[in-house]
Design a protein around this motif. Structure first.
Motif, short mmCIF file in Angstrom:
data_model
loop_
_atom_site.label_atom_id
_atom_site.label_comp_id
_atom_site.label_asym_id
_atom_site.label_seq_id
_atom_site.Cartn_x
_atom_site.Cartn_y
_atom_site.Cartn_z
N HIS A 1 2.66 -14.16 5.31
CA HIS A 1 2.85 -14.80 3.98
C HIS A 1 2.17 -16.16 3.89
O HIS A 1 1.52 -16.48 2.89
CB HIS A 1 4.34 -14.96 3.67
CG HIS A 1 5.08 -13.68 3.48
ND1 HIS A 1 6.44 -13.61 3.30
CD2 HIS A 1 4.67 -12.38 3.45
CE1 HIS A 1 6.84 -12.36 3.16
NE2 HIS A 1 5.77 -11.59 3.27
N ASN B 1 6.36 -10.45 6.86
CA ASN B 1 6.66 -11.88 6.76
C ASN B 1 5.64 -12.80 7.42
O ASN B 1 5.29 -13.85 6.87
CB ASN B 1 8.03 -12.17 7.40
CG ASN B 1 9.14 -11.31 6.85
OD1 ASN B 1 8.93 -10.61 5.86
ND2 ASN B 1 10.30 -11.34 7.47
N THR C 1 3.25 -8.18 1.99
CA THR C 1 2.91 -7.84 3.38
C THR C 1 4.06 -8.32 4.29
O THR C 1 4.92 -9.09 3.85
CB THR C 1 1.62 -8.59 3.79
OG1 THR C 1 1.81 -9.98 3.49
CG2 THR C 1 0.41 -8.07 3.03
N GLY D 1 3.87 1.29 2.09
CA GLY D 1 4.69 0.07 2.01
C GLY D 1 5.97 0.32 1.24
O GLY D 1 5.99 1.06 0.25
N GLN D 2 7.04 -0.34 1.67
CA GLN D 2 8.34 -0.12 1.02
C GLN D 2 8.46 -0.81 -0.33
O GLN D 2 9.06 -0.29 -1.26
CB GLN D 2 9.47 -0.64 1.93
CG GLN D 2 9.66 0.19 3.18
CD GLN D 2 10.91 -0.26 3.96
OE1 GLN D 2 11.48 -1.30 3.70
NE2 GLN D 2 11.32 0.56 4.89
N VAL D 3 7.91 -2.02 -0.44
CA VAL D 3 8.25 -2.82 -1.61
C VAL D 3 7.16 -2.84 -2.69
O VAL D 3 7.40 -3.29 -3.80
CB VAL D 3 8.61 -4.27 -1.18
CG1 VAL D 3 7.37 -5.12 -0.95
CG2 VAL D 3 9.55 -4.91 -2.17
N THR E 1 9.70 -13.25 -4.90
CA THR E 1 10.30 -12.03 -5.48
C THR E 1 11.70 -11.76 -4.93
O THR E 1 11.92 -10.82 -4.17
CB THR E 1 9.38 -10.80 -5.28
OG1 THR E 1 8.81 -10.85 -3.98
CG2 THR E 1 8.29 -10.78 -6.31
N ASP F 1 -3.86 -2.61 1.86
CA ASP F 1 -3.37 -1.97 3.09
C ASP F 1 -4.05 -2.61 4.30
O ASP F 1 -5.21 -3.05 4.22
CB ASP F 1 -3.72 -0.48 3.03
CG ASP F 1 -2.81 0.37 3.89
OD1 ASP F 1 -2.10 1.24 3.33
OD2 ASP F 1 -2.81 0.17 5.13
N ILE F 2 -3.34 -2.61 5.40
CA ILE F 2 -3.93 -3.10 6.65
C ILE F 2 -5.03 -2.14 7.13
O ILE F 2 -5.93 -2.54 7.86
CB ILE F 2 -2.83 -3.29 7.73
CG1 ILE F 2 -3.32 -4.07 8.93
CG2 ILE F 2 -2.21 -1.97 8.15
CD1 ILE F 2 -3.55 -5.52 8.69
N TRP G 1 8.37 -4.00 12.76
CA TRP G 1 7.97 -5.41 12.63
C TRP G 1 9.17 -6.29 12.29
O TRP G 1 9.18 -7.48 12.62
CB TRP G 1 6.81 -5.60 11.66
CG TRP G 1 7.04 -5.35 10.20
CD1 TRP G 1 6.58 -4.30 9.45
CD2 TRP G 1 7.73 -6.21 9.27
NE1 TRP G 1 6.96 -4.43 8.14
CE2 TRP G 1 7.66 -5.61 7.99
CE3 TRP G 1 8.40 -7.43 9.38
CZ2 TRP G 1 8.25 -6.16 6.85
CZ3 TRP G 1 8.99 -7.98 8.25
CH2 TRP G 1 8.91 -7.36 7.00
N ARG G 2 10.19 -5.73 11.65
CA ARG G 2 11.35 -6.54 11.26
C ARG G 2 12.14 -7.07 12.47
O ARG G 2 12.88 -8.03 12.34
CB ARG G 2 12.28 -5.72 10.34
CG ARG G 2 11.82 -5.71 8.89
CD ARG G 2 12.68 -4.79 8.04
NE ARG G 2 12.52 -5.03 6.62
CZ ARG G 2 11.51 -4.61 5.89
NH1 ARG G 2 10.53 -3.91 6.44
NH2 ARG G 2 11.45 -4.87 4.60
N GLY H 1 0.80 -1.22 0.00
CA GLY H 1 0.00 0.00 0.00
C GLY H 1 0.83 1.28 0.00
O GLY H 1 2.05 1.23 -0.19
N GLU I 1 6.43 -12.47 -1.38
CA GLU I 1 7.68 -11.87 -0.92
C GLU I 1 8.53 -12.88 -0.16
O GLU I 1 8.05 -13.88 0.33
CB GLU I 1 7.37 -10.65 -0.03
CG GLU I 1 7.38 -9.34 -0.78
CD GLU I 1 8.68 -9.09 -1.53
OE1 GLU I 1 9.71 -9.71 -1.22
OE2 GLU I 1 8.67 -8.26 -2.45
N LYS I 2 9.78 -12.54 -0.04
CA LYS I 2 10.73 -13.32 0.78
C LYS I 2 10.84 -12.65 2.13
O LYS I 2 10.49 -11.47 2.22
CB LYS I 2 12.10 -13.43 0.12
CG LYS I 2 12.71 -12.16 -0.49
CD LYS I 2 12.73 -10.88 0.24
CE LYS I 2 13.43 -10.78 1.56
NZ LYS I 2 13.31 -9.42 2.16
#
Ligand code: NAD
Length: 392
Positions: A98, A95, A93, A23-25, A142, A48-49, A192-193, A20, A115-116
């Protein structure tokens, strides 16, 4: 050479979950999928959330308001009711979502591009592989750097014996954006990371080294890791148990050795990813900051720089050339190439063309599984006090 002409009968009806406005990616996905206007058409999404923000964003992307949904479950259910419903969905979204989104998409009969790092565990990944096979659908991953054509040149040269037997593998994906804890407080994407509930069992190992690990598999598919040793640290203590730095040593089945440095605390670094393969006769080195050049160093001879788009390159490399030599290509073209491969894979799968599917080199479910296994083995070694462990 590619020129945007269609390679599949018609654009696939495509949706996104996530990716969204903030979002970064997400934009990288759209740059890749929509580059040629012939492979994918973005027709729906749960972007988007925050549903209202996602709907407004989707409309601004040109998606019909009634096909901008509040959540992925509604997206899959409503689209299944339409004759012109979506055929493929991309998952962009965090991780921890997924697995459930990919599973729901496959159950809804959709092809999935995710996504990875693909999932948290290889058990989940094998389960999804079996489900995809049962549903006759593909799951692509991706690894967005893997579409750079010169990586296929590396693959061809290693396969042709132009560097001799592979002896050393030197991999690096590092940056310094997390050198202090400031970003942990300011950035939602960083928060979140470093939360194991959402990020999974690792931070930089999953976030960045999975890319470089896949590149190593892409350029030397015959090489298998037999053992590895991983030491991981949280230089910012509040990130523990997740690491912001990791050093991995590898032993390969053919006797070669390797190392990977993954870090988000490499303060000041602005170059990110490097892959250097040393053979018994010569070496090859490529970096993603200079993706149009490949360094070829033959023992006893002057070093050579091979340039993208030149006729002396292997045809498997030049098949993915877009703009021609001298004209700068970058990450966008790499993403366009992997999305075109996803479209070709989906088309082959739909037609039941197993041969075409098997010949296509693209980041598929097995590449996603291998990325999850890489993380699992690294974490297992690190959590045993940085011991050598068999690569399971
Ligand atoms: P982000 O936090 O910046 O963005 C996540 C997006 O997903 C946001 O738009 C958010 O609103 C949306 N979202 C979250 N949960 C959702 C849900 N349940 N339904 C719908 N939308 C939802 O994260 P990011 O940095 O873009 O990372 C997303 C994923 O992409 C991660 O898995 C990350 O590892 C991966 N990533 C890959 C690359 C690459 O080069 N392939 C680069 C960056 C991130």
């Amino acid at each position: 050479m590619l020129n945007g002409e269609r390679k599949t009968p018609r654009p696939l009806r495509w949706a996104m979950v996530g990716g969204g406005r903030l979002g970064q990616v997400g934009y990288k996905h759209r740059c890749g999928a929509l580059r040629d206007n012939t492979a994918f058409a973005l027709v729906a999404g749960a972007f988007d959330i925050v549903p209202e923000r996602g709907r407004e964003f989707g409309v601004n992307l040109g998606v019909d308001a009634d096909r901008c949904y509040d959540d992925y479950r509604t997206l899959f259910a409503q689209e299944a009711q339409r004759e012109d419903g979506i055929e493929v969905v991309s998952v962009a979204t965090p991780n921890g979502t997924h697995y459930q989104i990919t599973r729901a998409a496959l159950l809804a009969g959709l092809h999935v591009i995710c996504e990875k790092p693909l999932f948290f565990t290889s058990r989940e990944a094998y389960e999804i592989k079996a489900l995809a096979a049962e549903k006759n659908r593909i799951v692509g991953v991706t690894y967005g750097f893997s579409g750079h054509p010169l990586l296929l040149q590396m693959r061809a040269m290693i396969a042709n014996g132009q560097i001799g037997e592979v002896r050393m593998v030197d991999l690096q994906y590092t940056h310094g954006f997390n050198a202090t804890d400031e970003v942990d407080r300011l950035s939602d994407a960083q928060k979140w990371r470093i939360d194991p509930q959402i990020s999974g069992p690792s931070f930089v190992l999953g976030d960045i080294s999975t890319h470089t690990y896949y590149l190593s598999q892409l350029v030397m598919p015959q090489m298998q890791i037999s053992e590895l040793l991983c030491d991981r640290q949280s230089f910012i203590p509040s990130r523990a148990p997740l690491e912001d730095n990791a050093l991995v040593m590898m032993r390969y089945a053919n006797g070669a050795v390797g190392r990977m440095w993954a870090s988000s605390v490499n303060a000041g670094a602005m170059s990110s990813q490097r892959i250097h393969i040393v053979g018994s006769k010569a070496s090859l080195e490529w970096t993603d900051v200079n993706p149009s050049e490949l360094s070829y160093q033959v023992q006893g001879q002057p070093n050579q720089t091979l340039y993208r788009g030149m006729p002396y390159l292997d045809e498997t490399c030049n098949a993915w050339e877009r703009l021609g030599a001298l004209h700068t290509e970058g990450l966008t073209e790499s993403w366009a190439n992997i999305y075109l491969k996803f479209a070709l894979a989906i088309d082959a799968c739909n037609r039941g063309d197993r041969q075409a599917l098997d010949q296509l080199v693209y980041p598929d479910i097995d590449a996603g599984i291998d990325g999850v296994r890489w993380i699992e083995n690294c974490v297992r070694s690190a959590d045993q006090g940085a011991r050598w462990v068999a690569f399971e």
